[in-house]
Write a protein that holds these residues in place. Sequence first.
Motif, mmCIF file in Angstrom:
data_model
loop_
_atom_site.group_PDB
_atom_site.id
_atom_site.type_symbol
_atom_site.label_atom_id
_atom_site.label_comp_id
_atom_site.label_asym_id
_atom_site.label_seq_id
_atom_site.Cartn_x
_atom_site.Cartn_y
_atom_site.Cartn_z
ATOM 1 N N TYR A 1 0.849 -1.188 0.000
ATOM 2 C CA TYR A 1 0.000 0.000 0.000
ATOM 3 C C TYR A 1 0.886 1.240 0.000
ATOM 4 O O TYR A 1 1.845 1.340 0.777
ATOM 5 C CB TYR A 1 -0.907 0.026 1.236
ATOM 6 C CG TYR A 1 -2.044 -0.959 1.194
ATOM 7 C CD1 TYR A 1 -3.356 -0.531 0.969
ATOM 8 C CD2 TYR A 1 -1.829 -2.317 1.378
ATOM 9 C CE1 TYR A 1 -4.412 -1.439 0.937
ATOM 10 C CE2 TYR A 1 -2.866 -3.223 1.347
ATOM 11 C CZ TYR A 1 -4.155 -2.778 1.126
ATOM 12 O OH TYR A 1 -5.192 -3.684 1.090
ATOM 13 N N GLY A 2 0.576 2.186 -0.868
ATOM 14 C CA GLY A 2 1.338 3.429 -0.932
ATOM 15 C C GLY A 2 0.632 4.450 -1.788
ATOM 16 O O GLY A 2 -0.427 4.174 -2.376
ATOM 17 N N TYR A 3 1.205 5.645 -1.891
ATOM 18 C CA TYR A 3 0.604 6.717 -2.678
ATOM 19 C C TYR A 3 0.929 6.564 -4.163
ATOM 20 O O TYR A 3 1.943 5.969 -4.543
ATOM 21 C CB TYR A 3 1.087 8.078 -2.176
ATOM 22 C CG TYR A 3 0.635 8.416 -0.786
ATOM 23 C CD1 TYR A 3 -0.707 8.648 -0.519
ATOM 24 C CD2 TYR A 3 1.552 8.506 0.265
ATOM 25 C CE1 TYR A 3 -1.131 8.958 0.762
ATOM 26 C CE2 TYR A 3 1.139 8.815 1.544
ATOM 27 C CZ TYR A 3 -0.207 9.042 1.792
ATOM 28 O OH TYR A 3 -0.619 9.338 3.055
ATOM 29 N N ASP A 4 0.056 7.107 -4.987
ATOM 30 C CA ASP A 4 0.310 7.123 -6.426
ATOM 31 C C ASP A 4 1.621 7.857 -6.709
ATOM 32 O O ASP A 4 1.877 8.941 -6.170
ATOM 33 C CB ASP A 4 -0.831 7.842 -7.163
ATOM 34 C CG ASP A 4 -2.131 7.066 -7.108
ATOM 35 O OD1 ASP A 4 -2.079 5.851 -6.834
ATOM 36 O OD2 ASP A 4 -3.204 7.681 -7.327
ATOM 37 N N GLY A 5 2.455 7.260 -7.562
ATOM 38 C CA GLY A 5 3.723 7.876 -7.921
ATOM 39 C C GLY A 5 4.805 7.757 -6.864
ATOM 40 O O GLY A 5 5.873 8.363 -7.006
ATOM 41 N N SER A 6 4.555 7.008 -5.827
ATOM 42 C CA SER A 6 5.501 6.895 -4.716
ATOM 43 C C SER A 6 6.576 5.852 -5.014
ATOM 44 O O SER A 6 6.487 5.067 -5.960
ATOM 45 C CB SER A 6 4.762 6.499 -3.438
ATOM 46 O OG SER A 6 4.206 5.185 -3.586
ATOM 47 N N THR A 7 7.595 5.848 -4.172
ATOM 48 C CA THR A 7 8.629 4.819 -4.289
ATOM 49 C C THR A 7 8.060 3.438 -3.979
ATOM 50 O O THR A 7 8.580 2.431 -4.485
ATOM 51 C CB THR A 7 9.803 5.114 -3.343
ATOM 52 O OG1 THR A 7 9.306 5.300 -2.003
ATOM 53 C CG2 THR A 7 10.563 6.358 -3.779
ATOM 54 N N ALA A 8 7.002 3.376 -3.178
ATOM 55 C CA ALA A 8 6.356 2.089 -2.897
ATOM 56 C C ALA A 8 5.734 1.517 -4.173
ATOM 57 O O ALA A 8 5.842 0.313 -4.445
ATOM 58 C CB ALA A 8 5.301 2.248 -1.818
ATOM 59 N N GLN A 9 5.092 2.395 -4.953
ATOM 60 C CA GLN A 9 4.525 1.945 -6.220
ATOM 61 C C GLN A 9 5.632 1.502 -7.177
ATOM 62 O O GLN A 9 5.511 0.468 -7.850
ATOM 63 C CB GLN A 9 3.692 3.049 -6.862
ATOM 64 C CG GLN A 9 3.027 2.602 -8.157
ATOM 65 C CD GLN A 9 2.131 3.675 -8.762
ATOM 66 O OE1 GLN A 9 2.294 4.867 -8.494
ATOM 67 N NE2 GLN A 9 1.171 3.246 -9.553
ATOM 68 N N LYS A 10 6.705 2.261 -7.235
ATOM 69 C CA LYS A 10 7.827 1.899 -8.107
ATOM 70 C C LYS A 10 8.415 0.557 -7.686
ATOM 71 O O LYS A 10 8.726 -0.299 -8.534
ATOM 72 C CB LYS A 10 8.896 2.987 -8.055
ATOM 73 C CG LYS A 10 10.090 2.711 -8.958
ATOM 74 C CD LYS A 10 11.127 3.820 -8.866
ATOM 75 C CE LYS A 10 12.319 3.514 -9.776
ATOM 76 N NZ LYS A 10 13.366 4.560 -9.676
ATOM 77 N N PHE A 11 8.554 0.356 -6.385
ATOM 78 C CA PHE A 11 9.077 -0.920 -5.892
ATOM 79 C C PHE A 11 8.185 -2.070 -6.331
ATOM 80 O O PHE A 11 8.666 -3.096 -6.826
ATOM 81 C CB PHE A 11 9.175 -0.896 -4.365
ATOM 82 C CG PHE A 11 9.491 -2.230 -3.748
ATOM 83 C CD1 PHE A 11 10.797 -2.660 -3.634
ATOM 84 C CD2 PHE A 11 8.482 -3.062 -3.296
ATOM 85 C CE1 PHE A 11 11.102 -3.901 -3.087
ATOM 86 C CE2 PHE A 11 8.762 -4.304 -2.749
ATOM 87 C CZ PHE A 11 10.080 -4.713 -2.643
ATOM 88 N N ALA A 12 6.865 -1.914 -6.152
ATOM 89 C CA ALA A 12 5.931 -2.981 -6.522
ATOM 90 C C ALA A 12 5.961 -3.251 -8.022
ATOM 91 O O ALA A 12 5.853 -4.395 -8.461
ATOM 92 C CB ALA A 12 4.523 -2.620 -6.072
ATOM 93 N N ASP A 13 6.119 -2.192 -8.804
ATOM 94 C CA ASP A 13 6.146 -2.345 -10.262
ATOM 95 C C ASP A 13 7.399 -3.086 -10.733
ATOM 96 O O ASP A 13 7.356 -3.844 -11.709
ATOM 97 C CB ASP A 13 6.079 -0.976 -10.943
ATOM 98 C CG ASP A 13 4.710 -0.325 -10.813
ATOM 99 O OD1 ASP A 13 3.744 -1.050 -10.492
ATOM 100 O OD2 ASP A 13 4.623 0.896 -11.024
#
Length: 338
Positions: free
Chosen positions: A274-286
Amino acid sequence: SGNDETLEIPDEIDGYSLYSIGADAFAGSEMLISAVLPEGVQEIGENAFRNCANLKYIELPSSLVTINYGAFADCDITGIVKLGSNFTSALIPAEGEDGEMFTAPFDNNPHLTGFEIDEENKDFLTVDGVIFSKDGTRLIHYPQYRPGTSYIIPDGVDVIEAYSFSGTANLEQVVMPVSVRTIGRNAFENSRYLRSITLSNNLKLIEESAFRGCLSLETLSLPKSVSRINGHIFEGCYTLNTVVVFNPNCDIDGEMLYDTVGGDKYHNDSVMIYGYDGSTAQKFADEAKINYLKPQFVSLGGGDYISYMAVTDRTENSVSFAWNEVEGTDIYQTYYSK
């Protein structure tokens, strides 16, 4: 002098003062029940009393400075162990130059409930059997078999040191005060029953392998204050299903979820990030791949309107939460995902 059950070592042998107990000196003495070490002894060697399966009582001298790895591992020491004013060892696993790990001095003593350190000791103090630095800012060692399933870390602790909660056998819940800023490497390693951790809102750094082998840990929310998450922190957390990252710019190591999911019956199929749009969390998951499986990303939206929420208590039929107030907000709504 002594017999098969009792060991009393003299303070002098042939006119020479006794300085140390050698490595493996009494290891495997299955009949030994009690051991009294004389004043003057400053060091207990590695594995000195290891696997003395019936050793229940030890009396250590105030002169003792160092207890080396494995010294009393796999014994049956009962109750509180008292340590003197000169003692300086951290009582955690030792690491060799080649990365080889050596057992903690009191590893696997199911009836050892805590430690008591002399008030004159300049390095350490104990509170309810737990060892801290003298100024109370560093938690050094939580006894492996300390009674109780929950523990509230005292306010004022800044650092949870490496291996400090390693291998706890009873602990299910830990609550950290806002003073905690760093969780050391392998801090909670192999705490297999630990299922709930409330992190500090001022936490900055989670070091490598911090929660390695926490087999019961399913969910962890990382507050906005966390700026760096090192690799392998969830290695072997095979029931982990949810990681919430509230800092959109958190520096996340690419191996954060190393050996967390996989294809056999001991692994989850995936972890929800779970994270914000455009966040490093999203980048990590991608970008991440764990055993050829990708973690799933769940958006918290694009704005900073999500409050940090943590589970503070859990029973069979209810869950209690605590969260930070968001300025200008007087209504909160929670979402449940299964």
